[in-house]
Design an enzyme around this catalytic site. Sequence first.
Site, mmCIF file in Angstrom:
data_model
loop_
_atom_site.group_PDB
_atom_site.id
_atom_site.type_symbol
_atom_site.label_atom_id
_atom_site.label_comp_id
_atom_site.label_asym_id
_atom_site.label_seq_id
_atom_site.Cartn_x
_atom_site.Cartn_y
_atom_site.Cartn_z
ATOM 1 N N SER A 107 99.861 123.392 -9.194
ATOM 2 C CA SER A 107 98.972 122.284 -9.566
ATOM 3 C C SER A 107 99.739 120.995 -9.813
ATOM 4 O O SER A 107 99.278 119.904 -9.447
ATOM 5 C CB SER A 107 98.171 122.666 -10.817
ATOM 6 N N LYS A 153 100.170 134.677 -13.144
ATOM 7 C CA LYS A 153 100.367 133.495 -13.979
ATOM 8 C C LYS A 153 99.018 133.172 -14.599
ATOM 9 O O LYS A 153 98.053 132.884 -13.889
ATOM 10 C CB LYS A 153 100.863 132.301 -13.170
ATOM 11 N N SER A 202 97.092 130.609 -17.056
ATOM 12 C CA SER A 202 97.192 129.297 -17.698
ATOM 13 C C SER A 202 96.081 129.033 -18.696
ATOM 14 O O SER A 202 95.984 127.930 -19.229
ATOM 15 C CB SER A 202 97.180 128.194 -16.625
#
EC number: 4.1.3.16
Length: 324
Positions: free
Chosen positions: A74, A193, A195
């Site tokens: 991102s 992952k 977030s």
Amino acid sequence: MFAHRSFSLLCRRSAVTSWRSQSHTAGKRLDISGIYPPIATPFTEPEDVDYQKLDDNIRKYGRLPFRGLVVQGSNGEYPYLTAEERVEVVKRVKQALPKDKLVMAGSGCESTRATIQMSQRMADAGADCVLVVTPCFYRGRMDSRALINHYSKVADSCSVPVVLYSVPANTGLDLPVDAVIQLSKHPNIVGLKDSGGDITRIALMVQKTRSQDFQVLAGSAGFLMAAYAVGAVGGVCALANVLGQQVCELAQLCVSGRWDEAKELQYRLIEPNTAVTRGFGVPALKLAMDWFGYHGGICRSPLQPLSKADLEALRGKFSSNGWL
């Protein structure tokens, strides 16, 4: 005291001696534990990718004790890059990065077909593994069944290991826990992952996937200590683009069980981390990179520079915590 996995090195690869039992060409078990900055993409004033500045950044990051780099995540502004630019950036990073560090390349696209194609292009460009974000344009239909189907097809087709990527702040979609548990059984899916910052969720996923060869990475420095405490093995942290040594130090303190020291350092990272992520986003991260000797610079439109007020607020978050 929380149970905690012991690691021998701060952010570097531990020796891997076992083989993942699978029928895929990816074959080899990949240990993804450690710290990764999700690197930014520098641009020239006409908003072309500035490969010279990218190389400069990579050489500096190569001297820090990172496990590797996340490329085209991102913070790399990948939605604004062409497919060719995304692949070329990965090639350049692979060429400039020391050989003992991993390249984890973002390969997510909206369709399964495009994601399979991009994942293989990233593998061909030198990626050691691919980071695949949840497709989200039709998020109302992205239930567990759809996402399990999507990721399974990608992992079946990819010649390098796949890391799942849940980033609800950007996609509006949390990868469901039941989907993660099911996908953790796939022989070519090695980790996640996350977030979202929900530590209960992270703990549950660690617990439910312990019987698999599956690793969980925190997606932010803001909850890195808490994630380590419940069994995460590292982090992909935007703040590591700026305070890389300090984020690695926090990881070391957690791995060593020095929780009181870790807590004090974690406190000082929370506000700067929030500022360069949910607070002011990629423009703030790039500005902070400029302050700390890296090439941040402009974003590609439509992202805009910070206002003067936001700039001062950003500076305050770093200075009040002793970083400026």
